[in-house]
Design an enzyme around this catalytic site. Structure first.
Site, short mmCIF file in Angstrom:
data_model
loop_
_atom_site.label_atom_id
_atom_site.label_comp_id
_atom_site.label_asym_id
_atom_site.label_seq_id
_atom_site.Cartn_x
_atom_site.Cartn_y
_atom_site.Cartn_z
N GLU A 135 0.92 -1.26 -0.19
CA GLU A 135 0.19 0.04 -0.15
C GLU A 135 0.97 1.30 0.04
O GLU A 135 2.14 1.23 0.20
CB GLU A 135 -0.97 0.23 1.36
CG GLU A 135 -1.88 -1.12 1.30
CD GLU A 135 -2.80 -1.05 2.26
OE1 GLU A 135 -3.73 -2.15 2.60
OE2 GLU A 135 -2.78 -0.27 3.16
N PRO A 136 0.43 2.41 -0.20
CA PRO A 136 1.06 3.74 -0.23
C PRO A 136 1.97 3.84 0.89
O PRO A 136 3.11 4.48 0.94
CB PRO A 136 -0.03 4.65 -0.38
CG PRO A 136 -1.07 4.30 -1.17
CD PRO A 136 -0.97 2.62 -0.68
N ARG A 276 33.73 -6.53 -31.92
CA ARG A 276 34.25 -5.19 -31.69
C ARG A 276 35.97 -5.29 -31.94
O ARG A 276 36.56 -5.99 -31.28
CB ARG A 276 33.82 -4.54 -30.56
CG ARG A 276 34.61 -3.13 -30.40
CD ARG A 276 34.04 -2.26 -31.28
NE ARG A 276 34.55 -0.74 -30.94
CZ ARG A 276 34.32 0.21 -31.55
NH1 ARG A 276 33.70 0.16 -32.90
NH2 ARG A 276 34.62 1.58 -31.22
N GLN A 344 29.54 -1.55 -19.74
CA GLN A 344 31.10 -1.14 -19.91
C GLN A 344 31.67 -1.86 -20.84
O GLN A 344 32.43 -1.24 -21.68
CB GLN A 344 31.78 -1.58 -18.51
CG GLN A 344 32.93 -0.89 -18.21
CD GLN A 344 33.10 0.37 -17.89
OE1 GLN A 344 32.16 1.12 -17.88
NE2 GLN A 344 34.23 1.25 -18.33
N GLY A 348 30.55 3.35 -25.10
CA GLY A 348 29.67 4.30 -25.52
C GLY A 348 28.34 3.66 -26.06
O GLY A 348 27.27 4.22 -26.12
N GLU A 371 8.98 -7.56 -4.52
CA GLU A 371 8.79 -8.80 -3.68
C GLU A 371 9.82 -8.71 -2.50
O GLU A 371 10.43 -9.93 -2.20
CB GLU A 371 8.78 -9.99 -4.43
CG GLU A 371 7.52 -10.09 -5.28
CD GLU A 371 7.31 -11.17 -6.00
OE1 GLU A 371 7.83 -12.40 -5.31
OE2 GLU A 371 6.83 -11.34 -7.11
N THR A 373 12.66 -5.83 -0.51
CA THR A 373 13.63 -5.21 -0.88
C THR A 373 15.02 -6.00 -0.38
O THR A 373 14.73 -6.88 0.52
CB THR A 373 14.10 -3.90 -0.28
OG1 THR A 373 14.04 -3.93 0.97
CG2 THR A 373 13.00 -2.83 -0.64
#
Length: 391
Positions: A135-136, A276, A344, A348, A371, A373
């Protein structure tokens, strides 16, 4: 972008049926889920049609009894299905996990009449569920929830209050709702099965999230929602115990999904590193990057082993709450580290939306929160080690 599909994870499965099931899931993931994942996440599109397909394929009720439409699969197998789905798209893997969580109270604490009436449609009839505990003003402190259900003289219950952070909020066909029926604390909470189209039930606009945009998360408002006592699940005051038991299993689902996201990030990073070229050779030749990939792979394998060990305890009927908390803690922290490292590796390019690793990073973050923390997981583990906190 990768020019070939990565090899499938080498899994040790208990039966030929389980191997066939994982092959089916991989095929669905490859053909139906992965191709549109990036585009649909960017558009915040929830793939309801995929959940209909998964329901038709029997994948929304895997760990439940076949007498009511389930798949009779052990958690050891079910969780690996979740991992495969989450590798293709977290919205789908997490959605199946949440649906399984929402079905838990009925499947384990419903009467035979309740199970016969509702489970077949929930497990294989195309319905989608949601779980309403937070709930809030009560997240980690779930036992302080304020949504209240009052029983009227005719036997019906009337529910008033607001639930928050509800995955599938506003689109689910049914909600497992925890509401206060008695005094303060966990002993005053009861579970109910509420239809998604119940009069007086409305959803707020979905939250605007940094990731997992295809999976709607919304507040639900209960304004005089009336349901019969036949939709009460378990005994009055038993709801919080049911909720905690459901979360023990649900945390294993989150752990498996986290490993899936991490695996997707590793697959992308390995493929990129092979292609790459810098300084005249593939960047995969450089020891610094090779060691980074090795650490990523090791974190993933350790997480997979941890969630499977907890699942096997559950399947054997042994206590597994501490191991579930460990799995959720380790796997989601590992996913966060692995996805960060994947960005990483791509440099970029990893920071752009042209490659999926930036999405995996954003998605991994929420898994450390949902569910329970990871700070709550540490509390659960510590209580199993040294007992409850002294006051």
């Amino acid at each position: 972008m990768p020019d070939r599909a990565p090899p499938p994870v080498d899994r040790l499965l208990p039966t030929d049926e389980a191997r066939d099931l994982l092959a089916l899931v991989r095929d669905i993931a490859r053909r139906e889920i992965a191709p549109t994942a990036a585009e649909e996440e960017d558009a915040a599109h929830f793939p309801r049609e995929l959940f209909t397909l998964l329901s038709e394929a029997g994948l929304l009720g895997l760990p439940y009894d076949s007498a009511h439409g389930g798949g009779d699969q052990p958690y050891e197998v079910y969780l690996q299905v979740l991992e495969e789905l989450a590798t293709a798209r977290l919205t789908v893997g997490l959605g199946v996990s949440v649906h399984t969580l929402a079905t838990y109270a009925l499947a384990t604490h419903g009467t035979e009449e309740q199970r016969a009436a509702h489970l077949p449609a929930m497990l294989g009839g195309g319905l989608l569920g949601a779980y309403c505990l937070s709930e809030p003003a009560s997240g980690s402190d779930a036992a302080s929830l304020r949504t209240r259900a009052v029983r009227e003289s005719g036997g019906d219950w009337v529910i008033n209050g607001t639930k928050a952070w509800i995955t599938h909020g506003g689109i689910a066909d049914f909600y497992t709702v925890l509401a206060r029926t008695g005094g303060e604390g966990p002993g005053g909470i009861t579970a109910f099965l509420v239809p998604g189209d119940a009069e007086g039930l409305t959803a707020a606009p979905p939250e605007r999230k940094m990731g997992l945009k295809g999976s709607p998360t919304a507040q639900l408002h209960f304004d005089g929602v009336r349901i019969p006592d036949a939709r009460r699940l378990g005994e009055e005051g038993q709801g919080f115990a049911i909720a905690l038991a459901a979360l023990d299993s649900g945390r294993l689902g989150i752990a498996a999904c986290a490993v899936g996201v991490a695996q997707a990030a590793l697959d992308e990073a390995v493929a990129y590193a092979r292609q790459r070229r810098q300084f005249g050779r593939p960047i995969a030749d450089f020891q610094g990057l090779r060691f980074l990939l090795a650490d990523m792979a090791t974190r993933i394998e350790a997480g997979r082993a941890l969630y499977l060990a907890a699942a096997r305890l559950r399947d054997a009927g042994r206590p597994f709450a501490a191991q579930a908390a460990m799995a959720k803690l380790h796997c989601t922290d590992a996913a966060m580290q692995v996805t960060t490292d994947a960005v990483q590796v791509l440099g970029g390019y990893g920071y752009t939306a042209d490659f999926p690793v930036e999405r995996y990073l954003r998605e991994a973050k929420v898994l450390q929160i949902v569910e329970g923390t990871n700070q709550i997981q540490r509390m659960v583990i510590a209580r199993h080690l040294v007992g409850p906190e002294t006051r």
